[in-house]
Design an enzyme around this catalytic site. Structure first.
Site, PDB file in Angstrom:
ATOM      1  N   CYS A 148      48.820  37.713  41.716  1.00 32.19           N
ATOM      2  CA  CYS A 148      48.929  39.169  41.885  1.00 32.19           C
ATOM      3  C   CYS A 148      50.354  39.647  41.607  1.00 32.19           C
ATOM      4  CB  CYS A 148      48.509  39.551  43.301  1.00 32.19           C
ATOM      5  SG  CYS A 148      48.702  41.305  43.647  1.00 32.19           S
ATOM      6  N   CYS A 185      51.609  42.482  43.893  1.00 28.66           N
ATOM      7  CA  CYS A 185      51.999  42.056  45.250  1.00 28.66           C
ATOM      8  C   CYS A 185      53.335  41.316  45.234  1.00 28.66           C
ATOM      9  CB  CYS A 185      50.963  41.112  45.855  1.00 28.66           C
ATOM     10  SG  CYS A 185      49.254  41.541  45.531  1.00 28.66           S
ATOM     11  N   ASP A 186      53.574  40.487  44.226  1.00 29.54           N
ATOM     12  CA  ASP A 186      54.677  39.516  44.321  1.00 29.54           C
ATOM     13  C   ASP A 186      55.824  39.716  43.332  1.00 29.54           C
ATOM     14  OD1 ASP A 186      53.300  38.274  46.358  1.00 29.54           O
ATOM     15  OD2 ASP A 186      52.193  36.972  44.996  1.00 29.54           O
TER      16      ASP A 186
END
Ligand code: NAP
Length: 309
Positions: free
Chosen positions: A133, A136-137
């Site tokens: 992701c 997200c990261d």
């Protein structure tokens, strides 16, 4: 006591939320269940530019807007990790780890999950440099070099997203051509921060204690091994249906996708399936929304035709 609904929708992605909107607007009692936050894959998507009405919108923003629409006519939303669905004809029993629900109809909108590559180091460094992701990261890899594995829409779109933050993105792909849509390819080839390694078989995610240091691959043409140095590795090698808990209904094909007709009916009367989990060629937010509208309306028709309202 088991709570009862006209329809229980399993999954609150764009398809599930649209089905909730349509069914609740027909005055049905509706419960949407999800084991995570509403929005589904939209929560893992950076910029969206192919959903009509929005020139550019982030996935999480579109999820918020859809959630507001989907609950506006009274549909309920609750946490629920569904473990099983039993068909009892006039009602279906939806079992979750938080309790059971009785539903006259069920709409399965459970979506798909990212496939793992299955190479050495992938599990070991998951969350320590290996990610599925980018949204997200990405921030963990600001100004670093990262690798993206895969050549589809997800790999290339998320690779482009990563270029906004990281120093360099190296895409490692198993063929000499991308699968991604042409417009995305064009942008990727024009982006100075993106590099490509073609015809490569990834062998291992390499690293030291608690952190990734690179990706080892074999060049399919020369047989030589190389390592691309990287502190982050984003794996986008396709998706798998989330249907394990519906296997007993006998509604999936041999790869686990749910087979429906054009009205979203599965083989079991009163159980519908929509969106990414459906055996289908095109998997988009727009197609999931279309499926959800059809299913919401079909649930209503089913209840009328079976004298269940
Ligand atoms: P995908 O389209 O199935 O692409 C998977 C990619 O991973 C392919 O390039 C494939 O290579 C590669 N791959 C598969 N197994 C591999 C392995 N074992 N080792 C190395 N590479 C491997 O999956 P996706 O990109 O996640 O997209 C899923 C669906 O969502 C698609 O229908 C896509 O169109 C849709 N989507 C749409 C958008 C958008 O419209 N903006 C954005 C994201 C996703 P090959 O090419 O050689 O098969």
């Amino acid at each position: 006591m088991t709570k009862k609904y006209d329809v229980v929708i399993i999954g609150a992605g764009p398809g599930g939320m649209t089905a909730a909107l349509y069914a609740s607007r027909s005055n049905l009692s509706v419960l949407m269940l999800d084991r995570g936050i509403y929005g589904g894959e939209m929560n893992n998507t950076g910029d969206i530019e192919n959903y009509p009405g929005f020139e550019l919108v982030t996935g999480p923003d579109l999820a918020e807007k859809m959630y507001a629409s989907s609950t506006k006519f009274g549909a309920e939303y609750a946490y629920g990790n569904v473990s099983n669905v039993e068909d009892h004809g006039e009602y279906k029993l939806v079992q979750t780890d938080e309790g059971d629900y009785e539903a006259k109809t069920v709409v399965i909108a459970s979506g798909a999950e990212h496939r793992h590559l299955g190479v050495k180091g992938e599990e070991e460094f998951s969350g320590m440099g290996v990610s599925y992701c980018a949204v997200c990261d990405a921030a963990f890899f600001r100004n670093s070099d990262v690798v993206v594995i895969g050549g589809g829409d997800s790999a290339i779109e998320e690779g482009l997203y990563l270029t906004q933050l990281v120093n360099k993105v190296t895409v490692i792909h198993r063929r000499d051509q991308l699968r991604a849509q042409q417009i995305i390819q064009k942008r990727a080839f024009a982006n100075e921060k993106m590099e490509f390694v073609w015809n490569a078989t990834v062998e291992e995610i390499v690293g030291e204690t608690n952190k990734v240091t690179g990706v080892r691959y074999t060049d399919k043409e020369t047989g030589e091994e190389h390592v691309v140095p990287a502190s982050g590795v984003f794996i986008y090698v396709g998706i798998m249906p989330m249907t394990e808990q519906f296997k007993n209904l006998g509604i999936t094909d041999d790869q686990g996708w749910i087979v429906t007709d054009e009205k979203m009916n599965t083989k079991v009367p009163g159980i519908f399936a929509i969106g990414d989990v459906r055996a289908n060629q095109l998997r988009q937010i727009a197609t999931a929304v279309g499926d959800g509208g059809v299913a919401g309306q079909q649930v209503y028709e089913y209840l009328i035709n079976h004298d269940l309202l």
